[in-house]
Design a protein around this motif. Structure first.
Motif, PDB file in Angstrom:
ATOM      1  N   GLU A  35       0.850  -1.185   0.000  1.00 20.82           N
ATOM      2  CA  GLU A  35       0.000   0.000   0.000  1.00 20.82           C
ATOM      3  C   GLU A  35       0.885   1.235   0.000  1.00 20.82           C
ATOM      4  O   GLU A  35       1.858   1.316   0.754  1.00 20.82           O
ATOM      5  N   TYR A  36       0.558   2.192  -0.847  1.00 22.54           N
ATOM      6  CA  TYR A  36       1.351   3.414  -0.928  1.00 22.54           C
ATOM      7  C   TYR A  36       1.198   4.227   0.347  1.00 22.54           C
ATOM      8  O   TYR A  36       0.082   4.495   0.795  1.00 22.54           O
ATOM      9  N   ILE A  76      -0.488   2.044  -8.891  1.00 26.33           N
ATOM     10  CA  ILE A  76       0.101   3.345  -9.202  1.00 26.33           C
ATOM     11  C   ILE A  76       1.613   3.205  -9.353  1.00 26.33           C
ATOM     12  O   ILE A  76       2.229   2.290  -8.809  1.00 26.33           O
ATOM     13  N   HIS A  77       2.200   4.130 -10.082  1.00 24.53           N
ATOM     14  CA  HIS A  77       3.649   4.142 -10.264  1.00 24.53           C
ATOM     15  C   HIS A  77       4.343   4.664  -9.011  1.00 24.53           C
ATOM     16  O   HIS A  77       5.370   4.147  -8.590  1.00 24.53           O
ATOM     17  N   GLY A  78       3.807   5.702  -8.408  1.00 20.03           N
ATOM     18  CA  GLY A  78       4.344   6.232  -7.171  1.00 20.03           C
ATOM     19  C   GLY A  78       5.357   7.342  -7.332  1.00 20.03           C
ATOM     20  O   GLY A  78       5.670   8.040  -6.359  1.00 20.03           O
ATOM     21  N   ASP A  79       5.878   7.550  -8.532  1.00 12.38           N
ATOM     22  CA  ASP A  79       6.799   8.667  -8.797  1.00 12.38           C
ATOM     23  C   ASP A  79       6.643   9.061 -10.259  1.00 12.38           C
ATOM     24  O   ASP A  79       7.588   9.018 -11.053  1.00 12.38           O
ATOM     25  N   GLU A  98      -4.614   9.596  -7.404  1.00  6.64           N
ATOM     26  CA  GLU A  98      -4.212  10.997  -7.307  1.00  6.64           C
ATOM     27  C   GLU A  98      -2.709  11.166  -7.095  1.00  6.64           C
ATOM     28  O   GLU A  98      -2.124  12.174  -7.512  1.00  6.64           O
ATOM     29  N   TRP A  99      -2.071  10.161  -6.448  1.00  2.00           N
ATOM     30  CA  TRP A  99      -0.621  10.287  -6.212  1.00  2.00           C
ATOM     31  C   TRP A  99       0.172  10.253  -7.507  1.00  2.00           C
ATOM     32  O   TRP A  99       1.305  10.749  -7.538  1.00  2.00           O
ATOM     33  N   ASP A 100      -0.377   9.688  -8.565  1.00  2.00           N
ATOM     34  CA  ASP A 100       0.301   9.710  -9.862  1.00  2.00           C
ATOM     35  C   ASP A 100      -0.064  10.944 -10.688  1.00  2.00           C
ATOM     36  O   ASP A 100       0.541  11.182 -11.740  1.00  2.00           O
ATOM     37  N   ARG A 128      -5.555  20.502  -2.808  1.00  4.27           N
ATOM     38  CA  ARG A 128      -4.543  21.214  -2.032  1.00  4.27           C
ATOM     39  C   ARG A 128      -3.882  20.301  -1.006  1.00  4.27           C
ATOM     40  O   ARG A 128      -2.675  20.445  -0.740  1.00  4.27           O
ATOM     41  N   THR A 129      -4.638  19.350  -0.464  1.00  5.57           N
ATOM     42  CA  THR A 129      -4.031  18.413   0.485  1.00  5.57           C
ATOM     43  C   THR A 129      -2.989  17.543  -0.207  1.00  5.57           C
ATOM     44  O   THR A 129      -1.864  17.384   0.288  1.00  5.57           O
ATOM     45  N   PHE A 130      -3.333  16.969  -1.358  1.00  4.20           N
ATOM     46  CA  PHE A 130      -2.360  16.172  -2.103  1.00  4.20           C
ATOM     47  C   PHE A 130      -1.149  17.021  -2.499  1.00  4.20           C
ATOM     48  O   PHE A 130      -0.006  16.563  -2.409  1.00  4.20           O
ATOM     49  N   ALA A 131      -1.399  18.262  -2.937  1.00  4.15           N
ATOM     50  CA  ALA A 131      -0.310  19.133  -3.377  1.00  4.15           C
ATOM     51  C   ALA A 131       0.636  19.452  -2.226  1.00  4.15           C
ATOM     52  O   ALA A 131       1.864  19.388  -2.373  1.00  4.15           O
TER      53      ALA A 131
END
Length: 277
Positions: free
Chosen positions: A110-111, A158-161, A189-191, A229-232
């Motif tokens: 899990e990321y 997800i790729h993660g980076d 969203e992380w990707d 904004r939270t993810f950012a």
């Protein structure tokens, strides 16, 4: 390993050290005690290829990985004459990746976006006490904001980076994923957030390129959501603490740490310019 290292060329020295060797082989040297991560990259590479997602290919004629002074070394085929992906190409490749079913022969982790951030901050000699105290509190605030987000609409591979340098396009035009160590299960969203903040908070991606990324992904624009904004803010904290981890190497990295923290603390107006490390 019987390979000629006399003409080894350093390609990248960040989280991993990556060297090109003669014969079209790339050596990837991991951090100390990261053998599990190296094994993970090898499994993910094989699985992506079997799933129809082009990714960097491991050399099958050499033992994988080997360990030298606690550091894993893995061997990969060089991808010659390639360029970074365009935003549109990255959006399309991520859409295909996110549509995959998870592997059945091994389990993706899990990321965890906060992994290592607190430890790097508290242990950093390059930080003054005031900046360290602020970063620790900022980390706590973001952790709380993240925990209060609505449940994810979906969890995907997800790729993660995911940025343009981690998807390269050789002469035949087929995009290929690199740096597979963070491939995991998580919020898509992380990707998407890296290019989103490149557009909103930095000088790295103009409106037309960002629109092409959104279109390539299928039309979903993370910047239009209330959670953006939270993810950012979390992504930018991750970039700042990555720089902290390199600050012991040279003065330029330590200077970059201070600049990034000043940006996060609102002392530098957006759009920001952060030097690549």
């Amino acid at each position: 390993m019987g390979l000629d290292a006399s003409a080894a060329t350093l390609l990248r020295d960040g989280a991993n050290a990556v060297f090109e060797l003669s014969g079209g082989i790339v050596a990837r040297i991991g951090r100390s005690f990261s053998v599990d991560a190296a094994d993970h990259e090898l499994r993910v590479s094989r699985w992506l290829h079997a799933s129809g997602i082009p990714a960097v290919a491991a050399v099958t004629t050499l033992p994988q990985p080997i360990v030298v002074e606690d550091r894993p070394v893995t061997w990969w085929h060089l991808i010659p004459d390639h360029r970074p992906a365009t935003p549109a190409e990255l959006g399309g490749a991520l859409a295909r990746l996110h549509a995959l079913n998870p592997p059945t022969t091994f389990e993706l982790p899990e990321y965890e976006p906060f992994t290592g951030l607190h430890d790097r901050t508290t242990a950093a000699d390059a930080l003054g006490d005031n900046d360290r105290t602020w970063l620790i509190q900022h980390h706590t605030t973001l952790r709380r904001r993240y925990d209060q987000l609505p449940p994810p609409a979906r969890i995907t591979v997800i790729h993660g980076d995911a940025w343009q340098g981690n998807l390269v396009v050789p002469a035949d035009g087929t995009p290929i994923f690199l740096d597979l160590d963070k491939v995991s299960r998580g919020r898509p969203e992380w990707d998407l957030v890296q290019l989103a903040v490149d557009h909103t908070d930095f000088t790295r991606l103009d409106a037309a390129d960002y629109r092409s990324f959104v279109a390539g992904y299928g039309g979903f624009d993370l910047t239009s959501t209330p959670e953006f904004r939270t993810f950012a803010d979390i992504q930018e904290l991750r970039w700042a603490t990555f720089a902290i981890g390199l600050a012991h190497r040279d003065r330029a990295a330590a200077d970059e740490v201070r600049h990034r923290i000043a940006c996060l603390r609102g002392r530098v107006p957006r759009p920001w310019e952060w030097r690549a490390l």
